[in-house]
Design a protein around this motif. Structure first.
Motif, PDB file in Angstrom:
ATOM      1  N   UNK A 145       1.068  -1.335  -0.195  1.00  0.00           N
ATOM      2  CA  UNK A 145      -0.158  -0.300  -0.142  1.00  0.00           C
ATOM      3  C   UNK A 145       0.745   1.585   0.144  1.00  0.00           C
ATOM      4  N   UNK A 146       0.766   2.029  -0.599  1.00  0.00           N
ATOM      5  CA  UNK A 146       1.520   3.652  -0.963  1.00  0.00           C
ATOM      6  C   UNK A 146       0.582   4.967  -0.738  1.00  0.00           C
ATOM      7  N   UNK A 147       1.264   5.399  -0.180  1.00  0.00           N
ATOM      8  CA  UNK A 147       0.566   6.352   0.202  1.00  0.00           C
ATOM      9  C   UNK A 147       1.551   8.365   0.097  1.00  0.00           C
ATOM     10  N   UNK A 148       0.967   9.128   0.609  1.00  0.00           N
ATOM     11  CA  UNK A 148       1.779  10.717   0.455  1.00  0.00           C
ATOM     12  C   UNK A 148       1.649  10.897  -1.373  1.00  0.00           C
ATOM     13  N   UNK A 149       2.847  11.405  -1.807  1.00  0.00           N
ATOM     14  CA  UNK A 149       2.937  11.985  -2.843  1.00  0.00           C
ATOM     15  C   UNK A 149       2.222  11.383  -3.735  1.00  0.00           C
ATOM     16  N   UNK A 150       1.140  11.459  -4.871  1.00  0.00           N
ATOM     17  CA  UNK A 150       0.823  10.422  -5.589  1.00  0.00           C
ATOM     18  C   UNK A 150       0.645  11.305  -6.684  1.00  0.00           C
ATOM     19  N   UNK A 151       0.813  10.790  -8.072  1.00  0.00           N
ATOM     20  CA  UNK A 151       0.019  11.464  -8.749  1.00  0.00           C
ATOM     21  C   UNK A 151      -0.595  10.518  -9.578  1.00  0.00           C
ATOM     22  N   UNK A 152      -0.840  10.274 -11.097  1.00  0.00           N
ATOM     23  CA  UNK A 152      -1.482   9.493 -11.312  1.00  0.00           C
ATOM     24  C   UNK A 152      -0.491   8.625 -12.045  1.00  0.00           C
ATOM     25  N   UNK A 153       0.375   9.413 -12.549  1.00  0.00           N
ATOM     26  CA  UNK A 153       1.296   7.925 -13.406  1.00  0.00           C
ATOM     27  C   UNK A 153       2.766   7.836 -12.401  1.00  0.00           C
ATOM     28  N   UNK A 154       2.521   6.212 -12.366  1.00  0.00           N
ATOM     29  CA  UNK A 154       3.280   5.450 -11.360  1.00  0.00           C
ATOM     30  C   UNK A 154       3.521   4.140 -12.005  1.00  0.00           C
ATOM     31  N   UNK A 155       4.845   3.858 -11.172  1.00  0.00           N
ATOM     32  CA  UNK A 155       4.987   1.962 -11.552  1.00  0.00           C
ATOM     33  C   UNK A 155       5.334   1.437 -10.100  1.00  0.00           C
ATOM     34  N   UNK A 156       4.455   0.556 -10.844  1.00  0.00           N
ATOM     35  CA  UNK A 156       4.984  -0.409  -9.331  1.00  0.00           C
ATOM     36  C   UNK A 156       5.498  -1.933  -8.869  1.00  0.00           C
ATOM     37  N   UNK A 157       6.499  -2.451  -8.662  1.00  0.00           N
ATOM     38  CA  UNK A 157       6.601  -3.870  -8.452  1.00  0.00           C
ATOM     39  C   UNK A 157       7.154  -4.424  -7.563  1.00  0.00           C
ATOM     40  N   UNK A 158       7.429  -5.701  -7.298  1.00  0.00           N
ATOM     41  CA  UNK A 158       8.518  -6.240  -6.728  1.00  0.00           C
ATOM     42  C   UNK A 158       9.742  -6.797  -7.324  1.00  0.00           C
ATOM     43  N   UNK A 159      10.781  -6.425  -6.172  1.00  0.00           N
ATOM     44  CA  UNK A 159      11.625  -7.264  -5.441  1.00  0.00           C
ATOM     45  C   UNK A 159      12.062  -8.466  -4.982  1.00  0.00           C
ATOM     46  N   UNK A 160      12.906  -8.681  -5.231  1.00  0.00           N
ATOM     47  CA  UNK A 160      13.471  -9.590  -4.000  1.00  0.00           C
ATOM     48  C   UNK A 160      15.352 -10.307  -3.960  1.00  0.00           C
ATOM     49  N   UNK A 161      15.728 -10.201  -2.240  1.00  0.00           N
ATOM     50  CA  UNK A 161      16.917 -10.359  -2.370  1.00  0.00           C
ATOM     51  C   UNK A 161      16.357 -11.553  -1.595  1.00  0.00           C
ATOM     52  N   UNK A 162      17.678 -12.716  -2.074  1.00  0.00           N
ATOM     53  CA  UNK A 162      18.188 -14.046  -1.552  1.00  0.00           C
ATOM     54  C   UNK A 162      19.124 -13.479  -0.284  1.00  0.00           C
TER      55      UNK A 162
END
Length: 115
Positions: A23-40
């Motif tokens: 869940x994102x909050x704060x200064x968010x505009x209409x154009x953005x990318x979200x993603x998942x990364x991982x580190x083993x």
């Protein structure tokens, strides 16, 4: 500034499933990318999946066909549905938010796949 709160990690047996949320909050505009990364442990952080504002998705080859990324723009939340989990999926999973070239990271959530 953007804040990210992740949830949904845990311990699961091989072949099991988990659903991560970010869940994102704060200064968010209409154009953005979200993603998942991982580190083993002992490895570099790697891309798992991303989703753009236009719902264009990108997946690492290792998770194609097993993981699905989605987003709810009204809730400013991204999800990662993970099926057929393998021990090799064990890692800390980090949410990423990319807006106008500014990148933000979540605190990470542990996913452990073990019998």
């Amino acid at each position: 500034q953007v804040q990210l709160v992740e949830s949904g990690g845990g311990l699961v047996q091989p072949g099991g499933s988990l659903r991560l949320s970010c869940a994102a909050s704060g200064s968010i505009f209409s154009i953005y990318t979200m993603g998942w990364y991982r580190q083993a442990p002992g490895k570099q952080r790697e891309l798992v999946a991303t989703i753009s504002s236009g719902d264009s998705t990108n997946y690492a080859d290792s998770v194609k066909g097993r993981f699905t990324i989605s987003r709810d723009n009204a809730k400013k939340t991204a999800y990662l549905q993970m099926l057929l989990l393998k021990p090799g999926d064990t890692a800390v999973y980090y949410c990423n938010f990319d807006q106008n070239g500014y990148r933000y990271w979540g605190q990470g959530t542990q996913v452990t796949v073990s019998s």
